[in-house]
Design an enzyme around this catalytic site. Structure first.
Site, PDB file in Angstrom:
ATOM      1  N   CYS A  86       0.816  -1.215   0.000  1.00 43.31           N
ATOM      2  CA  CYS A  86       0.000   0.000   0.000  1.00 43.31           C
ATOM      3  C   CYS A  86       0.851   1.268   0.000  1.00 43.31           C
ATOM      4  O   CYS A  86       0.328   2.374  -0.113  1.00 43.31           O
ATOM      5  CB  CYS A  86      -0.957  -0.001   1.184  1.00 43.31           C
ATOM      6  SG  CYS A  86      -2.108  -1.385   1.117  1.00 43.31           S
ATOM      7  N   HIS A 339      -9.424   3.723  -1.695  1.00 43.06           N
ATOM      8  CA  HIS A 339      -8.081   3.149  -1.592  1.00 43.06           C
ATOM      9  C   HIS A 339      -7.701   2.311  -2.811  1.00 43.06           C
ATOM     10  O   HIS A 339      -7.585   1.091  -2.743  1.00 43.06           O
ATOM     11  CB  HIS A 339      -7.981   2.311  -0.316  1.00 43.06           C
ATOM     12  CG  HIS A 339      -6.607   1.781  -0.027  1.00 43.06           C
ATOM     13  ND1 HIS A 339      -5.457   2.351  -0.540  1.00 43.06           N
ATOM     14  CD2 HIS A 339      -6.198   0.730   0.721  1.00 43.06           C
ATOM     15  CE1 HIS A 339      -4.408   1.663  -0.113  1.00 43.06           C
ATOM     16  NE2 HIS A 339      -4.828   0.666   0.643  1.00 43.06           N
TER      17      HIS A 339
END
Lengths: 393, 471
Positions: A86, A339
């Site tokens: 991430c 996201h």
């Protein structure tokens, strides 16, 4: 060891509308974000000398740099594809920064994107471990539910108290996200809605989990000494920290599951470069990796905004609200902005960039001069902290 | 003195009330309940459980052979005995063999082990037997069958019971069978099966062994007979001159069900649990003939009484909430497609066997840190390749943290995800919890490890360890 402080300036940024972009491919989102950035920087695509592409989904977009070269027709220049869970979006910007800082290139572009909604799976990753059985059915919600369970246990919060505490983070981020036209979710929620939402991975409910979104974000950078040729209000990089774990926390002996050392170390690296001694006082806003509400809670502590075990007091006091002492996730965060993994680090930087230029619109934080962006990736096992300022020195 | 050194048994914790089956189909319930292997169990994992229960307190290094007997082996071609032996953490320099295709597979394995030890080729051999047979939905078989396993460690010293005599008969009869194409057990007309198959062969073997050994029914404390149902063995015992009330071993049909090729061994374990020094037991199995054994209990029987056997297994139970769950466990209904995309690799599983199957962690010789899976470079002190392997499968642990995951899919959500802290040096094991009520899970809950089936991606079975509440 030298510091990156004031060596790199961001002169243009772009970000596409995040969300369930069923009618847009990765190429459409990249074009949208890149052309916004070109225009913002006042450059021609031909001015770009090198590119870094961040995305985690190699298995459905292919390997290498073609996914970036193709839509933007970046013909002939070097393109490096990076992946770091991430933190991937940050990683693209981080590596581009180093290349420009060393003088190899004057203008570089960092692009991050993800197209999650073509996978057919509604959540973030299940059982994609490196071994046929050892991470069987590991999901992102359960990994962070481990944190919630243990944090509540360690600090004596009943499940009800714990859930209400993290629900306040969801309410705050939904409120912030409702003020950003590019955010995935733009609707406020009530505390009751958040607390009573269906359970995804106990104790985390639906509103504790971030949006599973498509999106792309772009930064164009140059050397700090060249920045003013492009614009009057460039944003300078003040510090970059990156830290990696050596065993996934799930198997790491002694891992306490109430915080992440990688965030603490990455923050320390960035603070030292930027000369920050008291992050709570010296940082004006932060956009952090709230993949789950509990993650944002422990990030407050890992970044040194709240003392260990005391985040609840600050949450209850509204410290991190838009009008609080240290606003966090002013654009809605991963929770509401969404996201798309490879884009997130750059999307966070986009919000800080705009805020430090005074372009935060209804979300504008007063006198914002120093901003922090933070990503946390993997099991989790990696974290990146980037600090930005709107002035040299 | 060749005989039984140790025993173990395993009855899966799930039970299905037979009335639930009757209600589902609108048919008569035969009453009582049956055991049901969990969705992550099969004959191989149940055999592992029984083997490890049997090995508790025994020296695993001394076992020189392992046999696996079942009519429901997960593999048609591949030795499950080798998998069981590896998971039980036995030596590699041993003889492993599978006994299959017959309800007599369990006793055939015992007889083979016995002869091997008598011949002096080996000093101790473990026999495991497990079955998980499928009765056709709505059939009486579906109600009568149960799932379970047993293990016997045979050897030439320190035996808790000697095997005094053996006698077998063979008889080709297509009474109960499965072809290579069948999922469910088939049978011919029940009266014919009972008279010409079961009763005739059992009588021949039991009368035969008594004649051979010069014993009469009154010489036996207990008679342990295979039985297809709750009644047939009673009539048989009477006709042979035994007193069903005092001599006949409870076949556990009402509590567990007919566990197939494992039944004679499970019932023998049950008899041994109650046995006293000097008791004489008659054991007889059935399936295209019969194997009969005369077993004499020794003074050492008391030392085996702490083993996890049948009594404990029967006592531990969780009731299945629905018949549909049973169908799902046995893959008799289609469930929503899984999004999980795994990367099965036979070579990876083979290369990582020491921790995947043997459940070994590494203990650093320098700083003492224990890690799982095995780490070549120590997480604590960076020393390289200086560790000893430690077995974690038989160590208790505690839940350090957990989650009840509704997103992870699977047959029986929520998936209980746990981080276990082992009593062995505090090693952390990330694993799923099974055989539990999600509501009972909490930080600090004591757990033990259990070997389970994970998935069949890639066309082969992938097994790994889970935890379950310590019981």
């Amino acid at each position: 060891m030298e510091s990156i402080k004031d060596k790199i300036a961001i002169i243009g940024m772009g970000c596409c509308k995040f969300g369930e972009n069923w009618n847009k491919g990765p190429e459409d989102m990249i074009i949208e974000a890149a052309y916004e950035a070109y225009e913002d920087a006042g450059i021609d695509p031909k001015d770009i000398q090198a590119a870094w592409l961040g995305t985690v989904g190699a298995h459905w977009i292919g390997m290498g740099g073609l996914a970036l070269a193709d839509p933007l027709k970046l013909q002939g220049i070097p393109i490096t594809r990076v992946e770091n869970w991430c933190a991937t979006g940050h990683e693209a910007l981080r590596n581009a920064s180093f290349a420009v800082a060393c003088g190899m290139y004057d203008i570089a572009i960092a692009v991050g994107f993800e197209k999650l909604k073509d996978t057919g799976f509604p959540g973030l990753g299940v059982g994609r471990g490196m071994h046929p059985v050892m991470e069987m059915r590991r999901t992102a919600p359960s990994s962070f539910a481990f944190i919630a369970t243990r944090y509540f246990h360690a600090y004596g919060l009943s499940p009800e108290e714990g859930k209400e505490t993290i629900a306040k983070i969801a309410v705050k981020n939904h409120k912030n996200g409702s003020m950003h036209p590019k955010a995935h979710f733009q609707r406020e929620i009530t505390l009751e809605q958040a607390v009573k939402a269906p359970i995804i991975a106990w104790p985390l409910g639906l509103f504790d989990c971030c949006g599973n979104s498509d999106g792309a974000a772009v930064a164009i950078i140059t050397r700090a000494d060249l920045a003013k040729k492009f614009r009057d209000d460039p944003i300078y990089i003040k510090g970059i920290g990156l830290s990696q774990n050596s065993m996934m926390p799930h198997f790491q002996p002694g891992f306490d599951w109430t915080g992440f050392e990688v965030t603490q170390i990455a923050a320390k690296q960035a603070y030292e470069q930027a000369g920050i001694k008291n992050p709570r006082k010296e940082i004006d806003l932060a956009v952090v990796h709230d993949c789950f509400t509990i993650t944002e809670l422990i990030i407050y502590e890992d970044l040194g905004f709240s003392p260990k075990g005391k985040a609840k007091e600050d949450i209850d006091a509204g410290t991190f609200a838009l009008d609080g002492e240290l606003p966090v996730n002013t654009d809605g965060g991963l929770k509401c902005f969404g996201h798309p993994v490879g884009a997130s680090g750059l999307r966070m930087s986009y919000e800080i960039y705009k805020q430090l230029q005074g372009k935060g619109d209804k979300r504008q934080v007063k006198n914002a001069e120093i901003g922090l962006a933070h990503t946390l990736g993997g099991h989790p096992s990696v974290s990146c902290v980037m600090l930005y300022g709107n002035d040299l020195g | 003195m060749v005989g039984i050194k140790s025993y173990g048994a395993y009855i899966p914790i799930s039970r299905m009330n037979r009335d639930m089956i009757g209600n589902a189909w609108g048919t008569r319930s035969i009453g009582g309940e049956r055991s049901v292997a969990n969705y992550d169990e099969d004959s191989l994992t149940m055999a592992v459980e029984a083997a490890i229960n049997c090995l508790n307190g025994e020296d695993r290094q001394e076992v020189e052979g392992l046999f696996f007997a079942s009519t429901t082996s997960p593999y048609k071609e591949k030795a499950c005995s080798s998998i069981v032996a590896t998971v039980a953490d036995l030596n590699k320099e041993i003889w492993t063999s599978d006994f299959a295709n017959s309800l007599r597979a369990g006793t055939s394995a015992v007889r083979t082990a016995l002869n091997t030890i008598k011949s002096g080729e080996a000093k101790s051999i473990m026999v495991t037997a497990a079955d998980c047979r499928l009765g056709t939905p709505r059939s009486v078989d579906e109600q009568t069958f149960g799932d379970g396993a047993a293990a016997l460690l045979l050897g030439d010293s320190d035996v808790i019971a000697t095997i005094e005599d053996v006698y077998s008969v063979s008889d080709d009869i297509t009474d109960v069978w499965r072809t290579d194409q069948d999922t469910f057990v088939r049978s011919w007309e029940d009266r014919w099966v009972l008279i010409n198959g079961y009763t005739k062969n059992m009588k021949a073997a039991i009368s035969g062994i008594m004649k051979k050994s010069g014993l009469t029914p009154k010489d036996f404390t207990k008679v342990v007979m295979y039985t297809p149902d709750a009644r047939s063995h009673i009539d048989l015992a009477k006709s042979l001159g035994f007193d069903p009330k005092t001599q006949l071993q409870d076949p556990l049909i009402t509590t567990v069900g007919n566990v197939g090729s494992a039944q004679p061994l499970v019932l023998l374990v049950s008899a041994l649990e109650e046995a006293k020094p000097g008791d004489r037991i008659l054991l007889a199995s059935y399936g295209d003939g019969s194997d009969a054994f005369v077993i004499q209990v020794t003074d050492a029987i008391e030392k085996a009484k702490n083993k996890r056997g049948v009594k404990r297994g029967v006592g531990l139970k969780m009731m299945l909430s629905s018949y549909e769950k049973y169908l799902a466990y046995r893959q008799l209904v289609s469930l929503p497609e899984e999004f999980i995309k795994l990367f099965p690799s036979a070579s990876v599983m083979w290369r990582t066997q020491k921790w995947v199957l043997r459940c070994h962690g590494s203990k650093c010789k320098h700083c003492g840190l224990v890690s799982f899976p095995i780490q070549r470079v120590c997480f604590g002190c960076h020393s390289r390749d200086e560790f000893e392997e430690v077995r974690l499968s038989d160590k208790k642990g505690k839940v350090f943290t957990y989650s009840l995951d509704n997103l992870a899919g699977g047959v029986d959500p929520p998936t209980v995800q746990t981080i276990v802290e082992s009593e062995e040096g505090g090693a952390r094991i990330y694993c799923l919890m099974t055989d539990c009520n999600p509501k009972e899970v909490k930080v600090g809950l004591p757990v033990e490890m259990t070997f389970r089936r994970f998935h069949r991606e890639g066309g082969f079975y992938n097994y790994f360890w889970k935890c379950r509440p310590a019981r």
